[in-house]
Design an enzyme around this catalytic site. Structure first.
Site, PDB file in Angstrom:
ATOM      1  N   LYS A   1     -14.508   0.225  14.486  1.00 23.18           N
ATOM      2  CA  LYS A   1     -13.039  -0.593  14.327  1.00 23.18           C
ATOM      3  C   LYS A   1     -12.595  -0.430  15.756  1.00 23.18           C
ATOM      4  O   LYS A   1     -12.156  -1.246  16.318  1.00 23.18           O
ATOM      5  CB  LYS A   1     -11.967   0.449  13.532  1.00 23.18           C
TER       6      LYS A   1
ATOM      7  N   ILE B   1      -2.616  -7.195  14.260  1.00 26.13           N
ATOM      8  CA  ILE B   1      -1.708  -6.924  15.401  1.00 26.13           C
ATOM      9  C   ILE B   1      -2.298  -6.226  16.585  1.00 26.13           C
ATOM     10  O   ILE B   1      -2.260  -6.808  17.835  1.00 26.13           O
ATOM     11  CB  ILE B   1      -0.579  -6.352  14.671  1.00 26.13           C
TER      12      ILE B   1
ATOM     13  N   ASN C   1       0.809  -1.321   0.136  1.00 28.79           N
ATOM     14  CA  ASN C   1       0.020  -0.117  -0.003  1.00 28.79           C
ATOM     15  C   ASN C   1       0.711   1.326   0.019  1.00 28.79           C
ATOM     16  O   ASN C   1       2.071   1.130  -0.053  1.00 28.79           O
ATOM     17  CB  ASN C   1      -0.943  -0.062   1.287  1.00 28.79           C
TER      18      ASN C   1
ATOM     19  N   ASP D   1      -4.506  -6.730   5.250  1.00 34.42           N
ATOM     20  CA  ASP D   1      -5.275  -7.669   5.874  1.00 34.42           C
ATOM     21  C   ASP D   1      -5.402  -8.931   5.258  1.00 34.42           C
ATOM     22  O   ASP D   1      -5.904  -9.966   5.718  1.00 34.42           O
ATOM     23  CB  ASP D   1      -6.810  -7.078   5.608  1.00 34.42           C
TER      24      ASP D   1
ATOM     25  N   PHE E   1      -5.369   3.342  14.514  1.00 33.58           N
ATOM     26  CA  PHE E   1      -5.601   4.359  13.561  1.00 33.58           C
ATOM     27  C   PHE E   1      -6.617   3.540  12.656  1.00 33.58           C
ATOM     28  O   PHE E   1      -6.720   2.488  12.685  1.00 33.58           O
ATOM     29  CB  PHE E   1      -4.311   4.461  12.407  1.00 33.58           C
TER      30      PHE E   1
HETATM   31  O1  PMT Z   1       2.607   6.427   6.429  1.00 29.48           O
HETATM   32  P1  PMT Z   1       1.847   7.701   5.761  1.00 29.48           P
HETATM   33  O2  PMT Z   1       2.196   7.711   4.577  1.00 29.48           O
HETATM   34  O3  PMT Z   1       2.154   8.866   6.678  1.00 29.48           O
HETATM   35  O4  PMT Z   1       0.391   7.496   6.012  1.00 29.48           O
HETATM   36  C1  PMT Z   1      -0.205   7.476   7.387  1.00 29.48           C
HETATM   37  C2  PMT Z   1      -1.301   6.372   7.561  1.00 29.48           C
HETATM   38  C3  PMT Z   1      -2.587   6.817   6.462  1.00 29.48           C
HETATM   39  C4  PMT Z   1      -0.940   4.823   6.880  1.00 29.48           C
HETATM   40  C5  PMT Z   1      -1.703   6.223   9.051  1.00 29.48           C
HETATM   41  O5  PMT Z   1      -2.346   7.498   9.347  1.00 29.48           O
HETATM   42  C6  PMT Z   1      -2.997   5.183   9.013  1.00 29.48           C
HETATM   43  O6  PMT Z   1      -4.065   5.382   8.875  1.00 29.48           O
HETATM   44  N1  PMT Z   1      -2.699   4.039   9.569  1.00 29.48           N
HETATM   45  C7  PMT Z   1      -3.328   2.908   9.727  1.00 29.48           C
HETATM   46  C8  PMT Z   1      -3.540   2.150   8.323  1.00 29.48           C
HETATM   47  C9  PMT Z   1      -4.459   1.112   8.411  1.00 29.48           C
HETATM   48  O7  PMT Z   1      -3.862  -0.135   8.156  1.00 29.48           O
HETATM   49  O8  PMT Z   1      -5.613   1.309   8.750  1.00 29.48           O
HETATM   50  P2  PMT Z   1      -6.907  -0.091   8.870  1.00 29.48           P
HETATM   51  O9  PMT Z   1      -7.892   1.149   9.120  1.00 29.48           O
HETATM   52  O10 PMT Z   1      -6.879  -0.702   7.775  1.00 29.48           O
HETATM   53  O11 PMT Z   1      -6.480  -0.415  10.161  1.00 29.48           O
HETATM   54  C10 PMT Z   1      -6.908  -0.071  11.381  1.00 29.48           C
HETATM   55  C11 PMT Z   1      -5.770  -0.448  12.529  1.00 29.48           C
HETATM   56  O12 PMT Z   1      -5.558  -1.714  12.741  1.00 29.48           O
HETATM   57  C12 PMT Z   1      -4.405   0.221  12.334  1.00 29.48           C
HETATM   58  O13 PMT Z   1      -4.293   0.741  13.586  1.00 29.48           O
HETATM   59  C13 PMT Z   1      -3.709  -0.810  11.631  1.00 29.48           C
HETATM   60  O14 PMT Z   1      -2.258  -0.455  12.067  1.00 29.48           O
HETATM   61  C14 PMT Z   1      -4.131  -2.036  12.752  1.00 29.48           C
HETATM   62  N2  PMT Z   1      -3.958  -3.209  11.895  1.00 29.48           N
HETATM   63  C15 PMT Z   1      -4.532  -3.663  10.729  1.00 29.48           C
HETATM   64  C16 PMT Z   1      -4.431  -4.922  10.182  1.00 29.48           C
HETATM   65  C17 PMT Z   1      -3.746  -5.988  10.969  1.00 29.48           C
HETATM   66  N3  PMT Z   1      -3.577  -6.913  10.190  1.00 29.48           N
HETATM   67  N4  PMT Z   1      -3.372  -5.580  11.826  1.00 29.48           N
HETATM   68  C18 PMT Z   1      -3.206  -4.315  12.429  1.00 29.48           C
HETATM   69  O15 PMT Z   1      -2.846  -4.087  13.581  1.00 29.48           O
END
Ligand code: PMT
Length: 397
Positions: free
Chosen positions: A337, A307, A210, A279, A323
């Site tokens: 979430k 995670i 990504n 994911d 996030f």
């Molecule tokens: O890195 P940059 O270019 O500065 O951009 C910043 C960002 C947009 C990446 C950052 O601000 C951000 O939004 N990060 C979270 C990205 C993400 O994976 O979001 P999500 O909505 O898909 O996941 C929700 C949360 O679960 C996140 O905290 C993610 O880290 C966590 N996660 C998701 C999937 C997984 N298998 N394990 C996780 O821990």
């Protein structure tokens, strides 16, 4: 990393003979890593040329509140948002009075009102003027408003008088600005942050990933380090340098990032999941490059371990901040979430926008806890990082 690296400082230069020292102050701030923009007041321009300040700051000097072109490129509101700190050096009795009274009488005073960043004032004037009850009263008012005053020195003045009123040394001024960014709010605390993009191999050549650059996570790491924390970064694919004071653990895939987080989470006080974690991973990635066959190719994707969810489920868990990278139903999805993952707070950003979120130097977020929400309007990731950490400290420490 220097004390003012990634810090944007506005230097206001006012009408005082000490204005001739302003280019040196610019240099000293730059030596500590700052980016500097200068606002030269009308009186300041009687003592120092715009050109000297433009050359040293490497930026256009701003001076006129009513300049239509300047307002188009970077108006006073934008400048207020841009700055991480505003320093007035030298600060004249007149500007000190205007700031104390909250006047928007010129560009410098308008920018000060339009900004929520720290303000530092280094007065310089004749000793008699400095000791005048009105000036001292205004300085007391400013101190009560948490404005940082850099006291002038005692000595022989340009006019021949001897007394208190000489501008402090440029090096001392720059160092005091730097010290303002250091705090002890997270002193003794350990923070683990994930950042960057995970990479899921399809074959030795291609992968699923990504757009995360690591900038948001890096800004959070800087803010935690400034606040005195011991920071561990579990890093995916990034395109930037990270704070050398952080411990770095490099990872590639979501599975590897999961493993490294779990190995290192036990003694952490705060966990911030900023990484864009895939994911899904590819079931049985090919050992050799997949050959072009002209036919459709089907890849089977398997869900990865979550995670954040797994850290939140630990029996002794750190404060968990997630996030949410969303493109639609922003608030609803983010709150769901937060509930699903079980984290203490979630920070939502709209990643459908080109001007923020992924890769950009700027972001705009909403910080949610179970019973609180706060929108942080578009600003540099560095500035938002500090605001987020301040809020985390306020809410959870
Ligand atoms: O890195 P940059 O270019 O500065 O951009 C910043 C960002 C947009 C990446 C950052 O601000 C951000 O939004 N990060 C979270 C990205 C993400 O994976 O979001 P999500 O909505 O898909 O996941 C929700 C949360 O679960 C996140 O905290 C993610 O880290 C966590 N996660 C998701 C999937 C997984 N298998 N394990 C996780 O821990």
């Amino acid at each position: 990393m220097k004390i003012l690296t990634n810090k944007r400082i506005i230097l206001g230069v006012c009408g005082s003979i000490a204005a001739y020292k302003a280019p040196d102050i610019v240099r000293r701030l730059q030596d500590l890593g700052a980016e500097v923009r200068v606002i030269l007041t009308q009186s300041g321009a009687q003592f120092i040329t715009e050109l000297s300040l433009q050359v040293t700051s490497k930026n256009k000097v701003h001076h006129n509140l009513w300049d239509k072109e300047a307002e188009l490129s970077m108006g006073h509101i934008e400048m207020g948002k841009w700055a991480d700190a505003i320093l007035i050096a030298p600060a004249s009795a007149n500007t000190i009075a205007n700031v104390a009274e909250g006047r928007a009488c010129d560009l410098l005073n308008s920018v000060i009102l339009a900004s929520d960043c720290p303000l530092i004032i280094a007065p310089a004037m004749n000793q008699q003027m400095y000791s005048a009850a009105a000036v001292q009263g205004n300085l007391t008012t400013l101190t009560l408003r948490n404005i940082h005053i850099i006291k002038p020195e005692i000595g022989v003045q340009a006019c021949g008088d001897i007394g208190e009123g000489r501008l402090a040394e440029s090096k001392e001024i720059a160092e005091q600005v730097g010290r303002l960014f250091q705090n002890t709010e997270l002193s003794g605390k350990k923070v683990l942050i994930t950042l960057g993009a995970t990479i899921e191999a399809i074959d030795p050549v291609r992968y699923l990933s990504n757009h995360s650059s690591g900038k948001m996570g890096s800004a959070l790491a800087d803010a935690c380090i400034e606040a005195g924390a011991q920071v561990t970064l579990v890093v995916g694919n990034i395109g930037i340098d990270l704070n050398q004071k952080a411990r770095k653990i490099s990872t590639v895939s979501a599975q590897e990032m999961h493993q490294k987080v779990m190995e290192n989470i036990a003694d952490q006080d705060i966990f911030i999941a900023c990484a864009a974690v895939s994911d899904y991973s590819i079931k049985n990635p090919e050992k050799n490059k997949i050959k072009k066959s002209g036919k459709n190719l089907t890849l089977t994707l398997l869900p990865t371990k979550d995670i954040l969810k797994d850290v939140c489920a630990l029996s002794t868990k750190p404060i968990c901040i997630g996030f949410a990278a969303e493109t639609q139903n922003l608030t609803e999805n983010a709150i769901n979430k937060m509930k699903y993952k079980g984290c203490d707070a979630i920070i939502m950003n709209d990643v459908s926008r080109d001007d923020l979120g992924f890769k950009s130097d700027e972001n705009e977020v909403i910080f949610f806890t179970k019973n609180f929400q706060l929108k942080m309007i578009k600003n540099s990731k560095q500035k938002l990082g500090r605001k987020i950490i301040k809020l985390v400290v306020e809410k959870f420490i």
